[in-house]
Design a protein around this motif. Sequence first.
Motif: not given
Length: 276
Positions: A211-230
Motif C-alpha cells: 500500500i505504501v509503495a502504491e501510494y508513493l507511485g503506481s498506476s493501480a492498486g488500493l494505495g493508488h486509489l487512495i492517493a488519487q482521491a487525496e
Amino acid sequence: MPSSTNTMPAVGAQRTGLAHKTKIRLFQLAVVVLMFGSWEGLGRAGVVDPFYFSMPSSIVARIWEWFTAGDIYTHLAITLAETILSFGIGTLLGISLGLWLGLSRLAAEVLDPFIKVFNAIPRILLAPIFVMWFGLGLTSKVALGATMVLFITFFNTYQGVREVNPVILANARLLKASRISLLRHVYVPSATSWILSSLRASVGMAVMGAIVAEYLGSSAGLGHLIAQAEGVFDATGVFSGIVVLSAFVIALDRSVDALEGKLLVWRPKVDPETSA
C-alpha cells in the motif's frame, strides 16, 4: 457405553461459549451503530464538515459504485498479487537467513551489528529508494513488502533455532545424527511454531509495504486509489479506500487464522471466560 450425564458438562460449556460469543458480537454491533450513526448525524447537522470527513452514507454509496462499475477488482487483484509475492519472498528469505545464522554462531556474531543497523532503519524510508531503483512497477512494491516481512520471519526463525531443547539435541547427536538430520528433525520443528506464530504480523507487513509503495507511485492498486482521491481533495474517496482496505486486511487475517489453526492443531485453546 458413556452415560448421558458425562456429555452434560460438554454441552453446557458449548452453550456458555456460544452465549459469550453472541454477547461480544452484540456489543461490537452496538459500538459500530453508535459510531457511524453519530458520524452520520453530526455530518447532516453540519457539526462535522462533510468536505473533510465525508459521511457513512456517502462512503457506502461510493463503495457500491466502485464494485458495480467493476474497476475496483483490478486494484484489489494487483494489491493481492503484490501482497502474496512480498509475503512469499520475505518469508523464504527470512527463514533461510534465520536458519543459517541460528546454526552458525560465527556468522551470527560477524553479521550481528550489520543486522541491527539495518533493522534500525524504518522500512517505510526504503520505499523511495526502491522506486528509484526499480521504477513504479511491481518490483518496487514487492521489494518493500518483502523487506518488511523478512525481519519478522528472520527473528522468529532465529529465536526458534536458538531455543532447541538441549536434551533433544544431545540425544540426537548421541545417535550420530548428521547435520541434515538435525536440521530436518530437530531445528526446523523447533522453529516451526515460532515461524507460524509470526504469520499474521508478516501478512500485515506485506500489505503495508504494498500500500505504501502504491501510494508513493503506481498506476493501480488500493494505495493508488487512495492517493488519487487525496490528490483531488475527495474525502469520500479516501475514506472509501480505507474501508475497502480494512475489509481486505480482515479477509487476509481470517485466512491466516484458518491456516494457523490447521497447522497448530496441538496448541491448546484459551477459554475467553477463564482468561478474562
